[in-house]
Write an enzyme that holds these catalytic residues in place. Structure first.
Site, PDB file in Angstrom:
ATOM      1  N   ASP A  75       0.830  -1.197   0.000  1.00  0.00           N
ATOM      2  CA  ASP A  75       0.000   0.000   0.000  1.00  0.00           C
ATOM      3  C   ASP A  75       0.869   1.254   0.000  1.00  0.00           C
ATOM      4  OD1 ASP A  75      -2.355   1.485   0.139  1.00  0.00           O
ATOM      5  OD2 ASP A  75      -2.416   1.440   2.329  1.00  0.00           O
TER       6      ASP A  75
ATOM      7  N   GLY B 216      -8.894   5.604   2.205  1.00  0.00           N
ATOM      8  CA  GLY B 216      -9.557   6.285   3.309  1.00  0.00           C
ATOM      9  C   GLY B 216     -10.995   5.841   3.477  1.00  0.00           C
TER      10      GLY B 216
END
Length: 293
Positions: free
Chosen positions: A87, A211
């Site tokens: 990530d 998010g």
């Protein structure tokens, strides 16, 4: 032992076609791996285990993370599709993950000028595709909190998204007002007009919503309808783990010497279950339950 990890190509193509999203769950240690795999297996859902570079360091390196995940898949008899994804990887980090055996990597070149982002991405793509590893790229940058300043989230350039979608990437992360971490009370929400523009010019490549913790459910559902096929979740699982662990200690269960409540395996068990429960809730929202086959 042969790796049982797969890249994210097929699972995200199915998600786009089926109008659901695959959960990308950031892992922090073996407990997180077990909790995530348990949730995915119980719900017959595909899962992407994401690891940041700081978490890789915490877990003693790329190779150890690969081995931990592969060993857990084998020991727990996991049969659902599992990808191991770097990530927000740097260029150097992406190459290390490719070499170590990750099945997917994100190269986050958003800090560079767009042309430099493309140049570095091309090298990552060449090295990744040679080993059947999928690649995620980012246009613009995802907002968040830094040094006490909260960004409401940048909106990605539509033309840059179009160009990025033609490079051979498997999915695209583009800023649509989303941010990392806890959303502030004055957050303006997802910009669905920009999301629609991006989806229309990128030939409906799978889009990624970073998010994903704390975004209202109706916005999540709308984003999936408009082409988001991968949603990253981290903060909500950390909060759930912390809350369950705090409750165990506040109830003084760790002080129960007769039951050995101080044993880490008992002390951390409620937190582990809280992670699994949170993932299950997200899988229901994302629509990916029973989508493993």
């Amino acid at each position: 032992m042969k790796s049982k990890l797969i890249n994210i190509n097929e699972m995200l193509k199915k998600a786009v076609a089926g109008k659901y999203a695959v959960i990308h769950l950031n892992i922090n240690n073996l407990l997180w791996i077990k909790a995530a795999l348990a949730a995915a297996q119980q719900n017959n859902a595909p899962i992407i285990l994401g690891v940041s570079e700081s978490a890789v360091k915490w877990m003693c390196g790329y190779k150890n993370v690969v081995d931990m995940v592969n060993n857990a898949i084998d020991a727990l008899n996991i049969t659902i599709p599992v990808a191991l994804h770097l990530d927000h990887g740097t260029y150097e980090g992406a190459l290390k993950a490719i070499e170590a055996g990750f099945s997917s990597v994100m190269f986050d070149g958003s800090k560079y000028k767009f042309e430099e982002n493309l140049k570095l991405l091309d090298d990552v793509l060449n090295k990744a595709h040679a080993k059947n590893i999928s690649v995620e790229a980012e246009v613009g940058s995802i907002g968040g909190s830094e040094d006490g300043t909260v960004s409401n989230g940048e909106l990605a350039n539509v033309e840059e998204c179009r160009k990025m979608s033609t490079t051979g990437i498997s999915c695209l992360a583009a800023g649509i007002g989303n941010i990392h971490g806890i959303y502030p009370s004055n957050w303006k929400g997802i910009n669905f007009d920009r999301l629609t523009e991006i989806a229309n010019v990128t030939n409906h490549i799978p889009l990624v919503l970073h998010g994903g913790s704390g975004i209202p459910e109706n916005m999540i559902e709308e984003a999936i309808k408009k082409g988001v096929a991968k949603i990253n979740v981290n903060t909500e699982c950390q909060l759930a783990f912390a809350s369950a662990t705090r409750k165990y200690i506040e109830n003084k269960e760790d002080l129960n010497l007769d039951k050995k409540g101080f044993d880490p395996r008992k002390l951390l068990k409620p937190g582990e279950q809280a992670i699994t429960d949170t993932i299950t809730q997200k899988m229901k929202l994302f629509g990916c339950i029973n989508k493993a086959n």
